[in-house]
Design an enzyme around this catalytic site. Structure first.
Site, short mmCIF file in Angstrom:
data_model
loop_
_atom_site.label_atom_id
_atom_site.label_comp_id
_atom_site.label_asym_id
_atom_site.label_seq_id
_atom_site.Cartn_x
_atom_site.Cartn_y
_atom_site.Cartn_z
N GLY A 56 -10.97 43.45 30.84
CA GLY A 56 -11.43 43.72 32.19
C GLY A 56 -11.97 42.48 32.86
O GLY A 56 -12.54 41.59 32.21
N SER A 57 -11.78 42.38 34.17
CA SER A 57 -12.40 41.29 34.93
C SER A 57 -13.91 41.51 34.98
O SER A 57 -14.42 42.59 34.70
CB SER A 57 -11.81 41.25 36.34
OG SER A 57 -10.43 40.95 36.31
N GLY A 58 -14.62 40.46 35.35
CA GLY A 58 -16.07 40.53 35.40
C GLY A 58 -16.75 39.77 34.29
O GLY A 58 -17.98 39.67 34.26
N HIS A 59 -15.95 39.20 33.35
CA HIS A 59 -16.51 38.45 32.23
C HIS A 59 -16.21 36.95 32.34
O HIS A 59 -16.31 36.22 31.36
CB HIS A 59 -15.94 38.96 30.90
CG HIS A 59 -16.14 40.43 30.70
ND1 HIS A 59 -17.37 41.03 30.72
CD2 HIS A 59 -15.24 41.43 30.49
CE1 HIS A 59 -17.24 42.33 30.52
NE2 HIS A 59 -15.95 42.60 30.38
N LYS A 113 -10.47 42.05 22.07
CA LYS A 113 -11.85 42.47 21.85
C LYS A 113 -11.86 43.96 21.49
O LYS A 113 -11.08 44.74 22.02
CB LYS A 113 -12.70 42.24 23.11
CG LYS A 113 -12.75 40.79 23.56
CD LYS A 113 -13.76 40.55 24.67
CE LYS A 113 -13.60 41.43 25.87
NZ LYS A 113 -12.27 41.28 26.53
N ASP A 119 -8.73 48.37 25.42
CA ASP A 119 -8.02 47.13 25.07
C ASP A 119 -7.19 47.32 23.81
O ASP A 119 -6.03 46.89 23.74
CB ASP A 119 -9.02 45.99 24.86
CG ASP A 119 -9.69 45.54 26.14
OD1 ASP A 119 -9.38 46.09 27.22
OD2 ASP A 119 -10.52 44.62 26.08
N HIS A 124 -20.70 45.26 29.12
CA HIS A 124 -20.42 46.15 30.25
C HIS A 124 -21.67 46.92 30.66
O HIS A 124 -21.59 47.84 31.46
CB HIS A 124 -19.32 47.16 29.90
CG HIS A 124 -18.07 46.55 29.38
ND1 HIS A 124 -17.84 46.38 28.03
CD2 HIS A 124 -16.99 46.02 30.02
CE1 HIS A 124 -16.65 45.80 27.86
NE2 HIS A 124 -16.13 45.58 29.05
#
Length: 330
Positions: free
Chosen positions: A53-56, A104, A109, A218
């Site tokens: 996911g984006s945001g990391h 991960k 995922d 998250h």
């Protein structure tokens, strides 16, 4: 909440367009959500593909380039990429030497990368996988069965990436990646909640004067909440939790990682405390990295990752790397 965005629905696409403008050494496919090093596929070289996911950021797209990943697949914010992205990435970097998926340990995922591996193999691409599950804070969580994958992802991508750059065969690159994961442990702490663009407000409630020990990237719950602690007390708890789970026989790599909203001034001070605890526990430090590498949007806090290394893995860690998020020796 104030955010530097247009609308929540285009956050990832806008970021990818900006990444393409800043990094011509990468091929950024905004429509299909795939980031590939421009010289891929490299003849005789194992391709490394990761994503999430984006945001990391800079994980994972910021780690695409010589010495690290061959390609990355960004999903929507805190949402797994889809198998089509992963297959497209694998095809783009496959030189005939095979592709290693670095995943991960989050349920979405894992399922999507497993499906992508089957689809890629149907297309004649040999695929191996390394699952990263380094977080000692909790065993099962909102997003996982088993331990979460966090800061050790950086170590796996860098060290396996260096091995691939040297032309090692797929089975050896996979074995090195697994070894790194097995020798790494992480623990994270949140001082403030994370805000996603879609929600526009904190995703969990963390009252003033409290912190969460063992938080996930998250915003997943940790082990417990306590009244605010000093940097030294947090280091005692976090490093202690890691060393209760592992007894390093060799020197360790240290990652003191910001979660997105913690200034470097604080991170370096926290790093001093981490080193103090390691010295008190008799753990030798080989290398240290401090900064924002595996983030959680605007979460305030930090994580610690330790990875014990031998001569080979330390040499691979030191090998040249040239990516937007990590660069040395080039």
């Amino acid at each position: 909440m104030k955010m530097l965005i247009n609308v929540a629905e285009t956050v990832v696409a806008d970021a990818l367009r900006g990444m393409a403008a800043a990094h011509p050494e990468l091929v950024v496919d905004v429509d299909n959500r795939v980031i590939v090093r421009r010289d891929a596929p490299v003849a005789g070289k194992v391709g490394l593909v990761s994503g999430g996911g984006s945001g990391h950021e800079p994980l994972h797209g910021g780690f695409v380039g010589p010495g690290m990943l061959s390609a990355a697949c960004p999903g929507e914010v805190f949402t797994s990429p889809v198998p089509d992205q992963m297959v497209r990435a694998a095809a783009a970097v496959n030189s005939g030497a095979g592709v290693l998926f670095i995943v991960k340990n989050y349920t979405g995922d894992v399922l999507n990368f497993d499906m992508a591996a089957e689809l890629a193999e149907d297309e004649g691409i040999q695929v191996a996988k390394v699952l990263v599950d380094d977080d000692v804070a909790v065993t099962d969580s909102t997003y996982t069965a088993g331990r979460r994958g966090t800061g050790a992802t950086l170590f796996v991508e860098k060290i396996a990436g260096a091995a691939a750059e040297e032309g090692r065969p797929l089975e050896r690159v996979e074995a090195i990646g697994r070894q790194v994961n097995e020798n790494a442990r992480s623990f994270g702490v949140a001082l403030g909640a994370v805000t996603t663009p879609a929600k526009g407000s904190p995703t969990f409630d963390l009252p003033a004067g409290e912190l969460e020990l063992g938080i996930g990237i998250h915003g997943e719950p940790g082990r417990e909440r306590r009244a605010m602690m000093t940097s030294g007390e947090i280091a005692d708890f976090a490093v202690g939790a890691i060393l209760d789970d592992m007894t390093p026989r060799n020197p360790v790599l240290v990652l003191v990682n910001g979660m997105g909203a913690t200034p470097l001034l604080e991170l370096y001070g926290f790093n001093a405390e981490v080193h103090r605890v390691l010295a008190e526990r008799g753990v030798a430090v080989a290398r240290t990295l401090v900064g924002d590498y595996v983030t959680s949007l605007d979460m305030a806090g930090a994580s610690v990752t330790l990875c014990q290394v031998d001569e080979e893995t330390l040499r691979l860690w030191d090998a040249p790397v040239s990516t937007p998020g990590l660069r040395w020796g080039m």
